[in-house]
Structure formats: C-alpha cells, structure tokens
Design an enzyme around this catalytic site. Sequence first.
Site, PDB file in Angstrom:
ATOM      1  N   ALA A 195      41.557 -34.204  61.541  1.00  0.00           N
ATOM      2  CA  ALA A 195      42.283 -33.139  62.223  1.00  0.00           C
ATOM      3  C   ALA A 195      41.717 -31.780  61.824  1.00  0.00           C
ATOM      4  O   ALA A 195      42.072 -31.217  60.791  1.00  0.00           O
ATOM      5  CB  ALA A 195      43.772 -33.226  61.885  1.00  0.00           C
ATOM      6  N   ASN A 219      43.588 -22.571  68.877  1.00  0.00           N
ATOM      7  CA  ASN A 219      42.798 -21.331  68.868  1.00  0.00           C
ATOM      8  C   ASN A 219      41.522 -21.438  68.045  1.00  0.00           C
ATOM      9  O   ASN A 219      40.913 -20.432  67.708  1.00  0.00           O
ATOM     10  CB  ASN A 219      43.655 -20.168  68.352  1.00  0.00           C
ATOM     11  CG  ASN A 219      44.792 -19.866  69.315  1.00  0.00           C
ATOM     12  OD1 ASN A 219      44.606 -19.858  70.533  1.00  0.00           O
ATOM     13  ND2 ASN A 219      45.982 -19.657  68.777  1.00  0.00           N
ATOM     14  N   ARG A 256      19.653 -55.132  94.768  1.00  0.00           N
ATOM     15  CA  ARG A 256      20.073 -54.412  95.966  1.00  0.00           C
ATOM     16  C   ARG A 256      18.911 -54.311  96.955  1.00  0.00           C
ATOM     17  O   ARG A 256      17.878 -53.712  96.637  1.00  0.00           O
ATOM     18  CB  ARG A 256      20.548 -53.009  95.557  1.00  0.00           C
ATOM     19  CG  ARG A 256      20.846 -52.076  96.705  1.00  0.00           C
ATOM     20  CD  ARG A 256      22.116 -52.450  97.406  1.00  0.00           C
ATOM     21  NE  ARG A 256      22.475 -51.452  98.395  1.00  0.00           N
ATOM     22  CZ  ARG A 256      23.391 -51.640  99.328  1.00  0.00           C
ATOM     23  NH1 ARG A 256      24.023 -52.807  99.412  1.00  0.00           N
ATOM     24  NH2 ARG A 256      23.677 -50.688 100.182  1.00  0.00           N
ATOM     25  N   THR A 275      40.244 -29.443  64.783  1.00  0.00           N
ATOM     26  CA  THR A 275      40.395 -28.577  65.954  1.00  0.00           C
ATOM     27  C   THR A 275      41.848 -28.113  66.151  1.00  0.00           C
ATOM     28  O   THR A 275      42.785 -28.878  65.934  1.00  0.00           O
ATOM     29  CB  THR A 275      39.905 -29.325  67.205  1.00  0.00           C
ATOM     30  OG1 THR A 275      38.527 -29.597  67.030  1.00  0.00           O
ATOM     31  CG2 THR A 275      40.106 -28.510  68.473  1.00  0.00           C
ATOM     32  N   GLU A 317      32.899 -32.957  68.643  1.00  0.00           N
ATOM     33  CA  GLU A 317      32.087 -32.976  67.410  1.00  0.00           C
ATOM     34  C   GLU A 317      30.991 -31.898  67.435  1.00  0.00           C
ATOM     35  O   GLU A 317      29.876 -32.108  66.989  1.00  0.00           O
ATOM     36  CB  GLU A 317      31.498 -34.363  67.154  1.00  0.00           C
ATOM     37  CG  GLU A 317      32.586 -35.373  66.812  1.00  0.00           C
ATOM     38  CD  GLU A 317      32.070 -36.615  66.123  1.00  0.00           C
ATOM     39  OE1 GLU A 317      31.146 -36.498  65.305  1.00  0.00           O
ATOM     40  OE2 GLU A 317      32.605 -37.692  66.419  1.00  0.00           O
ATOM     41  N   GLY A 318      31.311 -30.762  68.000  1.00  0.00           N
ATOM     42  CA  GLY A 318      30.356 -29.643  68.090  1.00  0.00           C
ATOM     43  C   GLY A 318      29.677 -29.653  69.441  1.00  0.00           C
ATOM     44  O   GLY A 318      28.912 -30.558  69.753  1.00  0.00           O
TER      45      GLY A 318
END
Lengths: 260, 381
Positions: free
Chosen positions: B124, B129, B268, B126, B363-364
């Site tokens: 935890a 703001n 296909r 993030t 994660e950035g």
Amino acid sequence: MNIVVCVKQVPDTTARKELGPDFRLNRAALESVVNPFDEYAIEEALRLKEANGGEVVVLVMGPPSAEDIIRKTLAMGADRAVHVTDPALAGTDWSGTCAVLSTALRRIPHDLVLTGTESTDARSGLVPGGLSEALGIPLVTYAVKLELDAESIKVHRQVPGGYQEVQTPLPAVVSVVKGANEPRYPSLKGIMSAKRKEIQKLTLADLDIDPASVGLHGARTVVTASQARAEKSSGEVARPETPEEAAVIIADFLQARKYI
Amino acid sequence: MDFSVPDDVKLLQSTVREFVRDRLAPLTMQVEHDDAVPSEVLQEMKDLGLFAIPFAEEYGGGGFGELGYCVAMEELGAVNAAYSNIIGGHCSLSGAAIALAGSDHLKQRYLPAMATGEKLGAFALTEPNAGSDAAHIQTTARRDGDHYVLNGSKLWVSNGPMADLYTVFAVTDKEQGSKGVTAFVVDRDTPGLTIGKVDEKMGLRGSKTSEIFFDECCVPAENVIGEEGRGFRVAMQTLDGGRIALGASCVGQAQTALTMSIQWSRQRVQFGRPIASNQAIQWMLADSEVDVHAGRWMTYHAAWKIDSGQRASHEAAVVKVYCSEMLNRVVDRAVQVHGGMGYMKEFDIERMYRDARIVRIYEGTSEIQRMIIADDLLRDE
C-alpha cells in the site's frame, strides 16, 4: 518398506518423432520427459511410503541426459535414485533392459518393485514381466489399487468389465495402470530438496554385465521396416435432433465396441 | 558468458508450465466472468509453493532467487495476468519489502506464513494525491510510546480485499520529505484498518484491488520495516525487483499473444489461402518475435544481476518500460491478426488486450521509468 520404481526417459509425447536409417528414434532433437505411464507408479510408491514409511528409490537406465527426469522424480518426493548409464547401452531392447534393471535391483534392497505398464516410445509392455522372471519373484500387472501389509500386497487388477483382487507375498513386481491415481506435481520445495538428494551412477562394469550382451548388438528384437501411421480419419458425424437421440447414438457406438 | 538457465530453474519452469496448463488454463473464462480466482485453486497454487518462490529457504521460501521467480511469473502471466498480479503483489511487493529491509524478528514472524500462503500480502503505497509523486504521500504515522498511530488512505491496493497483512508507507516526519517516510507491516485485523469496496477495473479481472483506510490505526513500533525515515528507500528498492518480475509477466503474456497469432494466421483462410502467407501478417509476427525475444533476455539479465548481488535499479527501469510497451505492441498486433475475432470476448486476445494496458501505468508509469533512466544517463560524473 523399500520400494523401487523403474522409470524410463522418453521423448516428449507431443513431439513429432523421426526414425533414423537404423530405425532408431532420433532422440537428440527431442525434449525428454518422465515416461507418463511411470508417473502413476511413482505416485503410488509415494503414497505407499507416506502411509507405511520406508524409502522410495527410482531406478533409471538411460543416457546421461536422463538426469533431468531423475531430478523431477526426486522433486516429486523419491528419496534417492540409481542411474545406470553406459555408452554401450545405446540401442538396448526390452530383454537387455530387463537384464540390466534386474541386476541393479539385486543390489538395491527392495520389498516391492513398481513399474508403469509400458513406455510411450517403445510400448512393448514387456519389462514388468521380464523383471519378475529375472528376479524370480511374483508379477501382478495392471494394478489400479494397492494395499500393503507386512508381508504381502493386495492388488486390484484392471480386467475387462471390472477388477480382480490378487494377493501376493513380497517382494513382487507390480505394474500400475494409467489413471490409478493423479500423479502429483513436484512442489517447489521438492525441487530445491532434489538438488541435495543422491543419484548413484552405475556403469555396466559396476554391475558386472558384459557390454556385448546389451546394446544394439545384444538386442533380441530387430526392427526390419517401419511405416508412418495412417492419418486419422475424420470419423463419423451424427446430427441428432434431441439429447435423447444423441444418448442412444453414443450408447450404441460404445456398446458395438464393447466399451459398455 | 553463459546464457543457460540452471537445471533447478528449468524444472521449476516445466512444473509451473504443467500446472498452468492443467489447472489454471481451463479456468480462464470462469475467472474473467466471476472476477475471482476460486479459493480452492488459490490453495492449490499455495500447496505447489507459488507464493514462496523468491523468499529465502531459511524463511520457508523456495530460494529460487529473482531468475526462478521471473521464470515462474512468465508462465503465470502466459495464462492470465491475474495470477501473476496476485503473486506479484504478495511476493515482489509486500513480501520483498519485509525480506529486503525487515528485522530478523519481522522476517521470522511474517515470511514463513507468507511462503505457505497462509498469510497473503499487499503493498500500500499509492494514494489519491500521490501516484507517480510517491514521496508526497499524505498518510501519517504518529509515534505514541511503543506504537505508531496511522491515519490516511491508500488507493488501488492489489490483493487489498483479500490480504492478511499490508506493507504500508506513511509519513513520520513531514519536514524531511522523502526521508520522512516510514514503512510498516500492518495486520488486517488491526483496529482502525478498514477495507474499501473492490475496484471495478478495465482488465485484470480476478486480481482484486481496493482502497484501504487507516483511522487512528495503532501499529506496534516493532512492525517498522527497517528504520524510521527509510521507508521511501525501502519502497524504491522493493519496486526494483517488482519491475523485473512484472517484465517477466509481460513476456509471458506477449508470448501467448504471439503463439495464438501464429496459430490463427495458419488456420484462417482468406482469398483461398491462410493469412500467414501474406507478408503483412508475417511481418507482424516477426516484429512480435523480436519484441518478445528482447524483452525476455533483458528480463533474465536484470534478474541475474540481482541474483549475483548487484544493484539493478537502472536495468529494472529499462525492463519495466520496454516490456510493458512491447506487450502493448504485441497484443495490439495480435488483435489485428485475429481481425474481428480478436475483438470478441470469446477469444482470450480480447481479455489480454485489456489486461495489457495497465502495465504501462502501475508500478511506475512509463514516464517515471524514462525519468529514472535519463537521470542515470545525465548524472554528473
């Protein structure tokens, strides 16, 4: 209770296989796996050990590369392994295999020898019988269930339409059928501990076996020709109107082939 | 230079691959539909040891290191990114922070239970703001005797709704900026901790995220990970390993998208021949192969650096930005190769396209990774 499980390294069952000019499988290019039929024997051995104690030893005859599949059996939970490997073994057929495995088995204390019913590459299914003959101990084939007591084993044998109950004194050779259990995955802890388990290497010289008696030259079966398997036919397509009709078609189909 | 994968990692790979094929692959549609991984399947994953892979053996872990972990994440991502996301939140984020910086007492207390999967971890960091600007989190931790009292909230916490413990970052000294952040382990049943509603996401169904609230939440001082004021460093170091493992999951997902594209283009038929005979399709397949190959080997290289005791922050940023963006390219091509079928929910490609979008953000973000990389390039000698 000491259980030895005989295991074979086979080419990945899903791989496309090619025969060389000598009718031998070109194994070098193929990923190899534990013979899938043998996994049921390993699982059965592990369960018997968990219930009764003792040791599970995996016995493998095969090239040095078989070490990969040996590690997998150790990761599944086998205690140690014996690996018979010798360049002179290349091309050995079922009779040579039985001679080598039975000689090795005489040096490994055992109450019970478990095998799969056959290998997915050669599919002769002759090794369990050959081992029992060579060792002079009873053979019970196609086991679906095994129950141990101190001196004997009770086996449910798969037979058409049901099973047969057989009791035999130990030591004995028992082949375990596909579907007898659900073979476990090696646990991740098992993989780590497998690194520290012993793999005893034996050569033909260690076993006092004459190299001329095994290998391609010692083989008693000779492959003279081969033929690609016919393409699978497209089969029958039924288009029943109702589920009841579909059930009848399937039941008739199975009955005609004596599956039910 | 030796590029071979060690034997034990190979066995790990084939084991996870078989498990994924037999047990997880058949559930993909069900997980997508229910937005949940059945608990008995999670238990099977735990029994196999999937929740323990990177942890040290002395704490009940698999001891496979970063490379083994990456190889497993690749296999899990290949079937459904939800699985690699659950394991990632647990191992590379929550658990790794404790393993990297926690006291021996903290490791003994949490890691063995995390390794068996008895306790599920979440990370935890993030907040509403503070996303990319992670140093400016607003959750506070006030020292009170032998406790800290936490107040604030965390957003989009992976594993949040199911976790038993949370690796939480909070400000202990506002004046100090990023040096005033401290990391804690907070047990789920700590009074004052509440869990918000499960987030509705674009993808990654089956991997649940939620908000976490702290209201006068009292945490023992011994639950500090590392030292007071070192939390931001713990977070950054943890994220290094996490980014590499996330790269591995991207490689697995991209490989599946490519494999499916190959199969589909052979099968296909248009204008009387398989579409694979068109150079336009062949070039898309070739470009995807180049992408996957590059992503896989830069991931293994970064993992190898970590396992050999070297720092890999720079490589982690490179892996994160490359693998996340290459995955998005590869799945986009996969949709194109599949045509209308790729847009249909009955095909895995549709899910994979949605699942892939988040990896350029969490994660950035790609932008943060580029900042890290450029900072390294332009740093004074």
